[in-house]
Design an enzyme around this catalytic site. Structure first.
Site, mmCIF file in Angstrom:
data_model
loop_
_atom_site.group_PDB
_atom_site.id
_atom_site.type_symbol
_atom_site.label_atom_id
_atom_site.label_comp_id
_atom_site.label_asym_id
_atom_site.label_seq_id
_atom_site.Cartn_x
_atom_site.Cartn_y
_atom_site.Cartn_z
ATOM 1 N N SER A 37 1.439 -1.110 0.108
ATOM 2 C CA SER A 37 -0.055 -0.155 -0.163
ATOM 3 C C SER A 37 0.972 1.164 -0.532
ATOM 4 O O SER A 37 1.502 1.157 1.256
ATOM 5 C CB SER A 37 -0.942 0.280 1.185
ATOM 6 N N ASN A 40 1.472 3.557 3.144
ATOM 7 C CA ASN A 40 1.355 3.131 4.420
ATOM 8 C C ASN A 40 2.697 3.227 4.734
ATOM 9 O O ASN A 40 3.367 2.640 4.273
ATOM 10 C CB ASN A 40 0.846 2.272 4.675
ATOM 11 N N TYR A 178 -10.991 2.577 -4.917
ATOM 12 C CA TYR A 178 -9.712 1.702 -4.070
ATOM 13 C C TYR A 178 -9.945 0.476 -3.747
ATOM 14 O O TYR A 178 -9.324 -0.641 -4.289
ATOM 15 C CB TYR A 178 -9.103 2.309 -3.372
ATOM 16 N N LEU A 180 -12.530 -1.318 -4.232
ATOM 17 C CA LEU A 180 -13.335 -3.213 -5.327
ATOM 18 C C LEU A 180 -11.929 -2.743 -6.588
ATOM 19 O O LEU A 180 -12.024 -3.876 -7.415
ATOM 20 C CB LEU A 180 -13.598 -1.555 -6.490
ATOM 21 N N GLU A 182 -9.099 -3.629 -6.372
ATOM 22 C CA GLU A 182 -8.233 -4.360 -5.578
ATOM 23 C C GLU A 182 -9.053 -5.942 -5.069
ATOM 24 O O GLU A 182 -8.733 -6.821 -5.437
ATOM 25 C CB GLU A 182 -7.457 -4.230 -3.532
ATOM 26 N N TYR A 202 -0.881 -10.175 3.388
ATOM 27 C CA TYR A 202 -0.163 -9.000 4.484
ATOM 28 C C TYR A 202 -0.233 -9.265 5.523
ATOM 29 O O TYR A 202 -0.101 -9.954 6.292
ATOM 30 C CB TYR A 202 -1.915 -8.543 3.686
#
Length: 239
Positions: A37, A40, A178, A180, A182, A202
């Site tokens: 991301s 981040n 954002y 949708l 991903e 993740y």
């Protein structure tokens, strides 16, 4: 574990495998998807190096996808001008690409196992588009999946970089775009990357991974889709 991969140190990382099916797929070691991301703070140079070293010794292939879509929309919702948002996104992505290049250098001989692309690049592929059609349709037709996506939107908006000036309708629209974008990676990364199985990696369990890793009816994750939460040991201990 596939031929050519040997038992490896954990590189200071701890895994949490989400569900029994994910455990079986994880053992194959065929493919990992690492999502990055932009903006981040978790994805520091140190954490990114540790993550890539961990993946390089455990999977035959790893795709690293960094999200470069709809970031400007969130900044504009925060009150930035379009020009300011564009400049900020360019700086953020330039820094991220630099960190990714340096991190890949750290994996040495395993670097050939990695492929790095932006989400915008991936969106141009027919494989992504085919899965996107299914996830968009599921968002419209499956209320429980839609709720998981909306929960993810709120998480994205609440944890966005910046001063946190409150949540507006514009923030929620940007967040939905954002999420949708991903969603195909969460639901069917084997289809997107044309591999038999894939483990989405993740550092936190998101609303969508929590939902799809347990869903047995309605819109479900692809048969070869698995989920692993992987993060540095000290962060896992503190959680």
């Amino acid at each position: 574990m596939l031929a050519g991969l040997v038992p490896a140190p954990d590189h200071g990382m701890r895994e949490e495998i989400l569900g029994d099916r994910s455990r079986l797929i994880r053992q194959r070691g065929e493919h990992a998807l690492i999502g990055i991301s932009a903006g981040n703070s978790y994805f520091s140079q140190k954490n990114t190096v540790m993550l890539l070293q961990w993946a390089g010794q455990r999977f035959e292939r790893t795709d690293v996808v960094y999200v470069d879509t709809h970031i400007d929309e969130m900044l504009i919702a925060d009150g930035r001008s379009a020009q300011e948002a564009e400049r900020s996104v360019k700086r953020t992505l330039k820094d991220l690409r630099r960190r990714l290049r340096r991190s890949l250098e750290s994996v040495g001989d395993h670097a050939e196992r990695f492929r790095v692309r932006s989400l915008s690049e991936l969106q141009e592929t027919p494989e992504y588009r085919a899965v996107r059609e299914r996830t968009d349709r599921a968002f419209e037709e499956d209320a429980e999946f839609a709720t998981a996506c909306e929960d993810m939107v709120r998480a994205v908006v609440m944890n966005r970089p910046g001063d946190g000036v409150g949540i507006s309708a514009e923030h929620l629209r940007a967040g939905l775009n954002y999420v949708l974008a991903e969603a195909p990676l969460f639901a069917d990364s084997p289809g997107v990357f044309s591999v038999p199985s894939s483990v989405l990696c993740y550092h936190i369990d998101t609303p969508i991974t929590a939902f799809l890793s347990r869903r047995e009816t309605g819109f479900r994750a692809a048969e070869g889709q698995a989920y692993v939460v992987v993060r540095p040991q000290e962060l896992a201990d503190a959680a």
